[in-house]
Design an enzyme around this catalytic site. Structure first.
Site, PDB file in Angstrom:
ATOM      1  N   ALA B 201       0.694  -1.168  -0.044  1.00  0.00           N
ATOM      2  CA  ALA B 201      -0.101   0.014   0.142  1.00  0.00           C
ATOM      3  C   ALA B 201       0.885   1.446   0.083  1.00  0.00           C
ATOM      4  CB  ALA B 201      -0.913  -0.109   1.177  1.00  0.00           C
ATOM      5  N   CYS B 326      28.394   1.941  -4.866  1.00  0.00           N
ATOM      6  CA  CYS B 326      29.044   2.815  -4.118  1.00  0.00           C
ATOM      7  C   CYS B 326      28.131   3.126  -2.852  1.00  0.00           C
ATOM      8  CB  CYS B 326      29.599   3.928  -4.622  1.00  0.00           C
ATOM      9  SG  CYS B 326      30.192   3.649  -6.343  1.00  0.00           S
TER      10      CYS B 326
END
Lengths: 466, 466
Positions: B201, B326
């Site tokens: 939801a 990264c």
């Protein structure tokens, strides 16, 4: 509406509601993200965890938020069982644990069987107040016991369990202890000595959707669910930060307010315990009168249909629950009342939320006696069929096909027709009779001789003793 | 703050917030109880279920509310696997599924192994836009395939999956199909033909704490969790009625508003796709440009550190996410970008929540080129150590111990020093290089010759082709 079902769910604490609203605005971000909205959600989540840890006296990194108390129980039990698989698969429980604990144990047994292994479950008994028999519990602990589970206090009758003694027995046996503290967190401190603690926020005035799973450092624990990085890998799924913050605020508020408010509620419960006994004939008030939760009392009214009693109370504006079989979809009475060996018919549990006005309790007490009397008058009609089966054991009441409370009502009428020392045999196929006929004998002083299975249902033999 | 991370979580829809607040007041009772407050909660829960069923075109009794999209995925997959245990344990998935699907598959494999059984998992590939290879998927279906799982649309690159074709293949093979529709419910209709559908939801503007598990009648399903009576025995725990009502209101609102608003957002995404390509050099915009979700675009910027890019955008007031290694705690780049074979360095996902002002998008587009250029200037310093290892394959770049994007930056500099047709070899122990060096070659037209493992990391051989 006078809401007396706090043990099912406590209304949201006003401070929690305010925190909920502000966190919906400020804490909706994903706490796993590094940007501003994510960091803010993470800070709110961390602060909530610290609040909870501080109330419980644990380390914050031991606390995980689940999505319900039931999930906390399931993950807690299955996680320790998986972590201690090499030790064994034996599980020790109290007989009056919450159904979520019992169902998780059943599931463990079923899965072990599927794998060709055996997982013995030992359920140890309680006394008539619902208090665990500690020496039976301690004797059940074995070298292959993976886990022991005990509730902090009973959810139906309010009796506080001897957690300190149980914990000492578990420590001596080297068995980790899971304490299901759903009914007591925010109301009573939990004695030390547990390895896993579970709780449910909507029982202490937090919102639905938040449970607690606290796993002490050093407890072997392997998650029963697929890997997920959330909540220290213990509880999968996006964290519900607004609800968690509201739960923590409610817990903080409840624990600071609890001494005063719980004393007040406990006084109201004392009043209910005393007045119900005085004003309602043939009633059994159960649970420990002293060493109990401050807000819960349960009593059973002989000769009353529990379903009708709930409906009449609802019409009169009172919300209560019941452990009678008549009100349950399973047709079996509450396993708690059954384990205690007390009457289940016409059973009512009153559990007062914080802030319950004294006047509401008094209105309930004023209403109850008349209401019970009216229901008894309606239900106490003669059995449709007269006794049709011959038996050696005196008069026969044929209550086959009739539901609680009819079999006990018919027994109570027929016993007056026989001499003292003579027997009455009740034929009944209602499961509640197995509990309620012995309990009725206990209450009325008649002798419960025996129950024996018949082709249909059972025959219950009772001897008149007064 | 310009919040561009709707694919992680969409802010609460205003209509949902209003419904949430009123249901906190009116729908807090236990829907399993028969008294007034319980009946009111049950009515609200039933109404929410009907709203959801009507938007999805299913029967209300097929819809269960879970506590997250992750829980829906876990229960859906494990439930069908348990229900079809006799058929087999083989599972077919797309390679770019959400991590919750992949982790559930891993867990299934691990548990089967524990039981001494084997549970083969087949992950079938995608093209460079991230779209599933339907014929490979269809060929993977076998007589012992218990379940096939495919997302409705990809959560990182937005590409819509060919669900109708996949469903036809599953139907032909007699294999139930689970569609993870987390990114599309409330935005795009889900094609028919699935047996299980899952969603979340908070991705469509509802609150956290609610997922959907829809199981079509006739699908064999056995709950993976201990027995509990809630949610048709599919999802244990006290129902979170206020959040469920808010989720249903948000879904209803989203689906009535979606045509217009999604067209507007899709136009903004087209603008981003075009302008980023025009204004940022060495950028790869990925995902299908046409058959995609209306609100998501992903692109990768060569020679840029993804972490630094996120941080700079955050400082400038933009919340976005990234699939670069990264920025992840695991040091591996997004499995989605990896399966597509596209660049992962300097990766940014922009996902626009409903109501995103056009001006915010334009501000982002105006800011981005300068920001990327600055980051490139900072990072593009010479490698600390000159090439120290002799090699047959031309010049050597020793990037051992250096993290993305440095190895690719050093390669890009060194390739200019060699003749056309000559080779450069990059030594790198950063996992992202395995994806990013071939992707860089694809983008720049140089030839990727091979990668070979070395004692530390790998050697990547590239031949200059322009």
């Amino acid at each position: 509406m006078a809401y007396f079902d706090a043990a099912s769910t406590e209304p949201l604490h006003p401070a929690a509601k305010a925190a909920f609203l502000s966190t919906l605005d400020e804490g909706w971000g994903d706490p796993a993200r590094g940007y501003h909205d994510g960091r803010r959600a993470r800070m709110l989540l961390d602060a909530a965890r610290e609040t909870v840890a501080s109330v419980l006296g644990t380390r914050p990194d031991e606390v995980s938020f689940t999505t319900s108390g039931t999930q906390a129980v399931q993950l807690g039990i299955l996680g320790v069982l998986a972590g201690r698989r090499r030790v064994g698969a034996h599980l020790v429980l109290g007989a009056v644990e919450h159904s979520s604990v019992l169902h998780t144990a059943d599931s463990h047994a079923a899965r072990s069987e599927q794998r060709g292994a055996t997982a013995e479950i030992t359920r140890t008994g309680v006394d008539r107040t619902g208090r665990l028999d500690v020496s039976a519990f301690a004797s059940a602990l074995r070298s292959d016991t993976a886990l022991a589970c005990v509730q902090s206090a009973n959810h139906e009758v309010g009796t506080v369990q001897p957690i300190a003694e149980v914990a000492a027995a578990c420590r001596a046996a080297g068995v980790p202890l899971l304490v299901d503290a759903a009914q007591s967190v925010g109301r009573l401190p939990v004695p030390d000595g547990w390895s896993v603690l579970t709780a449910s926020a909507h029982k202490w005035g937090g919102p639905a959707g938040v449970g607690l799973l606290v796993v002490r450092k050093g407890t072997r624990y392997v998650s029963a669910l697929p890997y997920d990085e959330r909540e220290a890998r213990r509880v999968p799924g996006f964290e519900n930060v607004p609800a968690i913050v509201a739960a923590a605020v409610a817990l903080g508020a409840a624990s600071t307010e609890s001494a005063e408010e719980d004393a007040r509620l406990s006084g109201l419960i004392d009043r209910i315990r005393a007045r119900v006994r005085e004003t309602v004939p043939d009633v059994e008030v159960v649970g420990d009168p002293i060493d109990r939760l401050p807000h819960i009392v349960t009593f059973s009214c002989l000769y009353v249909d529990g379903e009708a009693l709930l409906a009449e109370l609802d019409r009169a504006g009172f919300a209560v629950s019941s452990g009678s079989s008549c009100t349950s979809s399973t047709l079996t009475p509450s396993h708690v009342l059954e384990a205690m060996g007390v009457l289940s018919q016409g059973n009512i549990r009153v559990s007062l939320p914080r802030g319950t006005p004294e006047a509401e309790v008094d209105r309930f007490l004023a209403l109850l006696p008349g209401l019970v009397a009216r229901l008894r008058a309606v239900v106490a009609q003669p059995a449709a069929a007269p006794a049709a089966v011959a038996a050696e054991e005196g008069a026969v009441v044929d209550a086959l096909g009739r539901r609680c409370p009819i079999p006990v009502i018919e027994l109570a009428k027929r016993i007056l027709d026989v001499e003292e020392g003579a027997a009455v045999t009740v034929l009944s196929d209602d499961e509640a009779s197995a509990l309620d006929i012995p309990a009725w004998c206990e209450m009325t002083g008649h002798e419960f001789v025996r129950a024996e299975p018949r082709e249909r249902g059972s025959a219950y033999v009772v001897r008149r003793r007064s």
